[in-house]
Design a protein around this motif. Sequence first.
Motif, PDB file in Angstrom:
ATOM      1  N   TRP A  41      54.104 -28.294 -55.056  1.00 11.53           N
ATOM      2  CA  TRP A  41      54.963 -29.130 -54.207  1.00 11.53           C
ATOM      3  C   TRP A  41      56.193 -28.372 -53.726  1.00 11.53           C
ATOM      4  CZ3 TRP A  41      60.144 -30.683 -54.720  1.00 11.53           C
ATOM      5  CH2 TRP A  41      60.580 -31.555 -53.706  1.00 11.53           C
ATOM      6  N   CYS A  93      59.327 -29.513 -50.626  1.00 14.28           N
ATOM      7  CA  CYS A  93      59.669 -30.496 -49.598  1.00 14.28           C
ATOM      8  C   CYS A  93      59.440 -29.881 -48.214  1.00 14.28           C
ATOM      9  CB  CYS A  93      61.135 -30.913 -49.751  1.00 14.28           C
ATOM     10  SG  CYS A  93      61.657 -32.016 -48.431  1.00 14.28           S
ATOM     11  N   GLY A 141      61.053 -36.389 -43.922  1.00 18.04           N
ATOM     12  CA  GLY A 141      61.999 -37.508 -43.870  1.00 18.04           C
ATOM     13  C   GLY A 141      61.393 -38.819 -44.360  1.00 18.04           C
ATOM     14  N   CYS A 159      54.878 -39.038 -51.502  1.00 16.61           N
ATOM     15  CA  CYS A 159      55.312 -37.882 -50.697  1.00 16.61           C
ATOM     16  C   CYS A 159      54.070 -37.181 -50.146  1.00 16.61           C
ATOM     17  CB  CYS A 159      56.125 -36.926 -51.576  1.00 16.61           C
ATOM     18  SG  CYS A 159      56.331 -35.290 -50.829  1.00 16.61           S
ATOM     19  N   PRO A 160      53.954 -37.047 -48.818  1.00  9.85           N
ATOM     20  CA  PRO A 160      52.751 -36.418 -48.244  1.00  9.85           C
ATOM     21  C   PRO A 160      52.544 -34.979 -48.696  1.00  9.85           C
ATOM     22  CG  PRO A 160      54.190 -37.319 -46.514  1.00  9.85           C
ATOM     23  CD  PRO A 160      54.909 -37.509 -47.794  1.00  9.85           C
ATOM     24  N   SER A 161      53.640 -34.257 -49.016  1.00  3.47           N
ATOM     25  CA  SER A 161      53.474 -32.874 -49.483  1.00  3.47           C
ATOM     26  C   SER A 161      52.830 -32.834 -50.869  1.00  3.47           C
ATOM     27  CB  SER A 161      54.822 -32.154 -49.533  1.00  3.47           C
ATOM     28  OG  SER A 161      55.332 -32.026 -48.239  1.00  3.47           O
TER      29      SER A 161
HETATM   30  S1  SF4 Z   1      58.600 -37.407 -48.464  1.00  2.00           S
HETATM   31 FE1  SF4 Z   1      58.328 -35.432 -49.537  1.00  2.00          FE
HETATM   32  S2  SF4 Z   1      58.145 -33.851 -47.921  1.00  2.00           S
HETATM   33 FE2  SF4 Z   1      58.972 -35.718 -46.966  1.00  2.00          FE
HETATM   34  S3  SF4 Z   1      61.227 -35.423 -47.033  1.00  2.00           S
HETATM   35 FE3  SF4 Z   1      60.659 -36.597 -48.874  1.00  2.00          FE
HETATM   36  S4  SF4 Z   1      60.323 -35.044 -50.490  1.00  2.00           S
HETATM   37 FE4  SF4 Z   1      60.306 -33.957 -48.500  1.00  2.00          FE
END
Ligand code: SF4
Length: 421
Positions: A14, A16, A20, A122-124
């Motif tokens: 993972w 980020c 957003g 979280c898509p990531s």
């Molecule tokens: S959802 Fe995940 S990838 Fe998207 S801003 Fe939040 S932590 Fe980062």
Amino acid sequence: MAGPRLELPVLQNWSCHNCGGCCRQHLIEVTEEERQRILKQNWTAQDGVHQPVMQWHSGPPWRKRYRLSHTADGGCVFLDEKGLCRIHAKFGEAAKPLPCRVYPFAFHPSGKSFAVSLRFSCPSVVANKGMSVTQRTSELRRMAEEVIPRGAEKSPPPLLTRTDRVDWPDLLPFVEALDHTFADPTSPFIIKLHRAIIWTTLVGQSSFEKLRGPRIRELIGLLMEAARVEIPRIPEKIDEPSRLGRLYFRTLVAQYARKDTVADLSTGPWGRWRLFRAILKFTKGAGDVPPLQSGFKPVPFASLETPFGSLDAQSEEILTRYFRVKIQGLHFFGSAYYDVPFAEGFHSLALMLPVTLWLARWLAVGEGRNHLTVDDVSKGLAIADHHHGYSPALAQYAARNRVRWLAESNDLSRLCLWYSR
Ligand code: SF4
């Protein structure tokens, strides 16, 4: 480096990617210290920040609780046009509120150590994008020191069954055995899940009053073997879930499909009324599915019940990783999941398969397809996991009772098979 001992999910990456998404989905409550820190940062309209930056959202006037404000489009006031946090950009990561820094990680007591899990909202995380979690050990230790309350390593183990509790050394082999079930590289995901439902149901029905140590491990081995013999392959004929099972399932899916953020449907009196009417429609299961958040289109309920074909290898990998991260991270029972016992918590986790695939089907039919892509499954999982273990509605007695009923009536296995075909 000293600090809490952590168990990390070795199969997860993972980083980020600044989509957003979390800054739109989550309402962030701030402590008084964080509130004062943000006020001292002196945000103005010249910085592109709307006022007020924080709102009193609960608590009496003498003990107000504040959260970060959101703009009309649903984003946090500090979210900029590039999907970046303005506090982070101007004052560094340490200046952000703690929940923003911790997401998407979660820490759960696991005997003398703490299991680290991740939120698949979280898509990531879903896409397994970025740095290996194990490379983040020092960062996670620092985070754990801030998040984990003092003395938490002495937390008692959660219940194993509704009536029995065993010590951590006797509880953790059940978790390891579940992980082992999903690690099997030779069986399709649905078979592994079906077997896990069978042997955890037997655990939930057993008495552990006098069973300890090696005899527990022996019993686990016997139950797992019984499930392997019972479910050698995907059954040729897949039975339909019962009428009541489908009804309970739809009411649970409605809770996973809703969105409770500022720009979406279910906040405020009018929003709650619309949500109530939508849930009534889910109960009936006829006509069109009412869209509960912006990504969904109205499609006939019946269109989600036809065969969509089996899952491709990439979707299987995502689902296997999801289950293993949640299992290894103890993110499905005890304090991480409404304080439910091991077997019941696993049944709630198992329900995530039909919920995810139902939501994925809804997205696919909305695009005019009756087959699933990896993107449908990834989005369905991210939507469902947002609520799993975090939605107050899923903690209520009625929701818990429905999950128990689905497991006891065997409809849980039928639903998993039905929506995997
Ligand atoms: S959802 Fe995940 S990838 Fe998207 S801003 Fe939040 S932590 Fe980062």
